[in-house]
Design a protein around this motif. Structure first.
Motif, short mmCIF file in Angstrom:
data_model
loop_
_atom_site.label_atom_id
_atom_site.label_comp_id
_atom_site.label_asym_id
_atom_site.label_seq_id
_atom_site.Cartn_x
_atom_site.Cartn_y
_atom_site.Cartn_z
N THR A 14 33.19 -131.59 79.19
CA THR A 14 34.27 -132.06 80.05
C THR A 14 35.04 -133.20 79.41
OG1 THR A 14 32.71 -133.52 81.19
CG2 THR A 14 33.13 -131.35 82.16
N VAL A 15 34.41 -133.89 78.45
CA VAL A 15 35.06 -134.93 77.66
C VAL A 15 35.05 -134.48 76.21
CG1 VAL A 15 34.87 -137.29 76.80
CG2 VAL A 15 34.52 -136.82 79.22
N ARG A 16 36.22 -134.41 75.57
CA ARG A 16 36.31 -133.92 74.20
C ARG A 16 36.72 -135.03 73.21
NH1 ARG A 16 36.94 -128.38 73.36
NH2 ARG A 16 37.07 -128.98 71.17
N GLU A 17 36.61 -136.29 73.63
CA GLU A 17 37.00 -137.40 72.76
C GLU A 17 35.85 -137.76 71.83
OE1 GLU A 17 38.13 -140.44 75.48
OE2 GLU A 17 39.99 -139.45 76.06
N PHE A 18 35.48 -136.82 70.97
CA PHE A 18 34.37 -137.07 70.05
C PHE A 18 34.60 -136.40 68.71
CE2 PHE A 18 33.07 -133.29 72.57
CZ PHE A 18 32.87 -132.37 71.55
N ASP A 19 33.99 -136.99 67.70
CA ASP A 19 33.83 -136.36 66.40
C ASP A 19 32.39 -135.89 66.28
OD1 ASP A 19 36.41 -136.83 65.44
OD2 ASP A 19 35.88 -138.77 64.56
N LEU A 20 32.19 -134.72 65.75
CA LEU A 20 30.86 -134.26 65.41
C LEU A 20 30.63 -134.64 63.94
CD1 LEU A 20 28.25 -132.69 66.04
CD2 LEU A 20 29.43 -130.62 65.28
N VAL A 21 29.74 -135.58 63.72
CA VAL A 21 29.44 -136.07 62.37
C VAL A 21 28.15 -135.41 61.92
CG1 VAL A 21 29.14 -138.09 60.90
CG2 VAL A 21 30.54 -138.26 62.98
N VAL A 22 28.23 -134.63 60.85
CA VAL A 22 27.12 -133.78 60.43
C VAL A 22 26.63 -134.19 59.06
CG1 VAL A 22 26.35 -131.40 60.04
CG2 VAL A 22 28.16 -131.87 61.72
N ARG A 23 25.32 -134.26 58.94
CA ARG A 23 24.69 -134.39 57.62
C ARG A 23 23.70 -133.25 57.48
NH1 ARG A 23 20.04 -135.64 55.36
NH2 ARG A 23 20.12 -136.38 53.18
N ASP A 24 23.94 -132.36 56.52
CA ASP A 24 23.00 -131.27 56.27
C ASP A 24 21.88 -131.78 55.37
OD1 ASP A 24 22.53 -128.26 56.60
OD2 ASP A 24 22.26 -128.60 54.45
N ASP A 25 20.64 -131.43 55.72
CA ASP A 25 19.47 -131.96 55.01
C ASP A 25 18.95 -130.98 53.96
OD1 ASP A 25 17.87 -134.26 54.75
OD2 ASP A 25 16.23 -133.36 55.88
N GLY A 26 19.86 -130.15 53.42
CA GLY A 26 19.47 -129.24 52.35
C GLY A 26 19.23 -127.83 52.79
N SER A 27 20.05 -127.32 53.71
CA SER A 27 19.87 -125.96 54.22
C SER A 27 20.07 -124.91 53.14
CB SER A 27 20.86 -125.69 55.36
OG SER A 27 20.60 -126.51 56.46
N SER A 28 19.32 -123.81 53.26
CA SER A 28 19.45 -122.69 52.33
C SER A 28 19.88 -121.41 53.05
CB SER A 28 18.12 -122.44 51.60
OG SER A 28 17.07 -122.20 52.53
N ASP A 29 20.23 -121.55 54.35
CA ASP A 29 20.67 -120.38 55.11
C ASP A 29 22.18 -120.49 55.36
OD1 ASP A 29 20.84 -122.39 56.98
OD2 ASP A 29 19.63 -121.40 58.51
N GLY A 30 22.67 -119.95 56.43
CA GLY A 30 24.10 -119.94 56.70
C GLY A 30 24.59 -121.09 57.55
N THR A 31 23.83 -122.17 57.61
CA THR A 31 24.19 -123.30 58.46
C THR A 31 25.58 -123.84 58.15
OG1 THR A 31 21.90 -123.98 58.88
CG2 THR A 31 23.59 -125.69 59.04
N ARG A 32 25.84 -124.10 56.91
CA ARG A 32 27.11 -124.75 56.55
C ARG A 32 28.29 -123.80 56.77
NH1 ARG A 32 26.39 -128.65 51.41
NH2 ARG A 32 28.26 -129.50 52.39
N ALA A 33 28.07 -122.51 56.62
CA ALA A 33 29.14 -121.55 56.89
C ALA A 33 29.50 -121.55 58.38
CB ALA A 33 28.71 -120.15 56.45
N ILE A 34 28.51 -121.70 59.24
CA ILE A 34 28.76 -121.76 60.68
C ILE A 34 29.55 -123.02 61.01
CG2 ILE A 34 27.67 -122.00 62.94
CD1 ILE A 34 25.40 -120.24 61.87
N LEU A 35 29.19 -124.13 60.41
CA LEU A 35 29.94 -125.37 60.62
C LEU A 35 31.39 -125.20 60.20
CD1 LEU A 35 27.29 -127.95 59.37
CD2 LEU A 35 28.12 -127.73 61.72
N ALA A 36 31.59 -124.56 59.05
CA ALA A 36 32.95 -124.34 58.56
C ALA A 36 33.75 -123.46 59.53
CB ALA A 36 32.91 -123.71 57.17
#
Length: 306
Positions: free
Chosen positions: A30-52
């Motif tokens: 209901t409130v969208r005044e945010f940034d999602l700040v992400v740090r990937d800890d070394g994923s080897s699956d499709g995590t970063r593609a989903i973020l993109a």
């Protein structure tokens, strides 16, 4: 610098299986005044593609990956490197689903404390299975004071939100050892600021085999987990409470009250003498939320495994 008021801090690691559902729950806030700040800890699956793929749907800042740090250190790195341009900071897990008003509730409660007072908010949660089917809600707190926080982590990280003053306080002096990032944050703010507990659940806390820290599903599971923590020795968090208390004293001794220093020193004194441990075991200062946990803690005091 971001113009958003909230930084949602997300540490990802091989989270492709459930990450999309979590990100969709952020879209529904209901409130969208945010940034999602992400740090990937070394994923080897499709995590970063989903973020993109969500890059056009959410305001996402992805920090550089500098190696696998584990959950606690990854979240502290996020807290440090997200920057001081936000009014509020919230921890998030990659496999949960947030209720639509989660961000709104946390901000509203924190704003009641003002921006000068270091403040930490946390809530109950709804425990669900992999398919998001309801299991139960987390229990209400029976005790809620500094002595309890010294010996038990009751603020689940994915429910925590802090204001900028709390972030500054936490980062001013970091411990050489902490049991988990959420416990340390709760401990510091409990000692030197204001802690707000919301008895209303704010998210679906998904239980599955890959959870770093999970919740018990019933009485048998709870009992099994407690016994397992006991037999695993100092690798389990409950057995390191004296070290963490000592770090709090080292980092913030000049700011702690006399009563808080007394509680810490009582814990530490028990490490040196059996008489001190007997006093801890028979005394009523240090209790946990559940009676069986308190009994186990008293045994640990006696055998010097805390």
């Amino acid at each position: 610098m971001s113009t958003q008021t909230v930084a949602i801090l997300l540490s990802t690691y091989n989270g492709a299986r459930f990450l999309g559902e979590f990100l969709e729950s952020l879209e529904a806030q209901t409130v969208r005044e945010f940034d999602l700040v992400v740090r990937d800890d070394g994923s080897s699956d499709g995590t970063r593609a989903i973020l993109a793929a969500f890059g056009a749907r959410l305001s996402i800042r992805e920090l550089p990956c500098d190696g696998n740090r584990g959950a606690a250190l990854s979240f502290i790195k996020l807290l440090e490197t997200s920057g001081d341009g936000y009014d509020h900071y919230m921890f998030a897990d990659q496999d949960d689903v947030w209720y639509p008003d989660k961000v709104e509730r946390a901000i509203a409660r924190l704003r009641q404390c003002g921006h000068m007072t270091p403040s930490l908010y946390f809530s109950k949660l709804e425990i669900v299975d992999e398919a998001l089917h309801h299991i139960r809600c987390s229990r209400s707190l029976r005790v809620f004071d500094f002595s309890n926080v010294l010996v038990e982590n009751v603020a689940t990280g994915c429910t925590i939100a802090i204001n900028a003053a709390a972030r500054k306080l936490i980062l001013e002096s970091m411990p050489a050892r902490m049991l988990m990032h959420d416990w340390w944050c709760h401990l510091v703010v409990s000692a030197l600021g204001t802690v707000l507990f919301d008895p209303t659940p704010t998210l679906k806390y998904r239980q599955h085999d890959a959870n770093v820290v999970g919740s018990a599903r019933g009485f048998f599971d709870e009992t099994t987990r407690r016994v397992r923590r006991f037999v695993k020795g100092r690798k389990s968090g409950v057995f390191g409470v004296s070290d963490q208390a000592a770090e709090l004293l080292r980092c913030h001794s000049s700011r702690l009250s006399a009563a808080q220093i007394s509680a810490i020193n009582e814990l530490l004194a028990g490490k040196a003498t059996f008489g001190g441990r007997l006093s801890l075991a028979l005394g009523g200062r240090f209790v946990r939320q559940h009676t069986i946990d308190t009994l186990i803690l008293r045994v640990l005091f006696l055998i010097n495994r805390y």
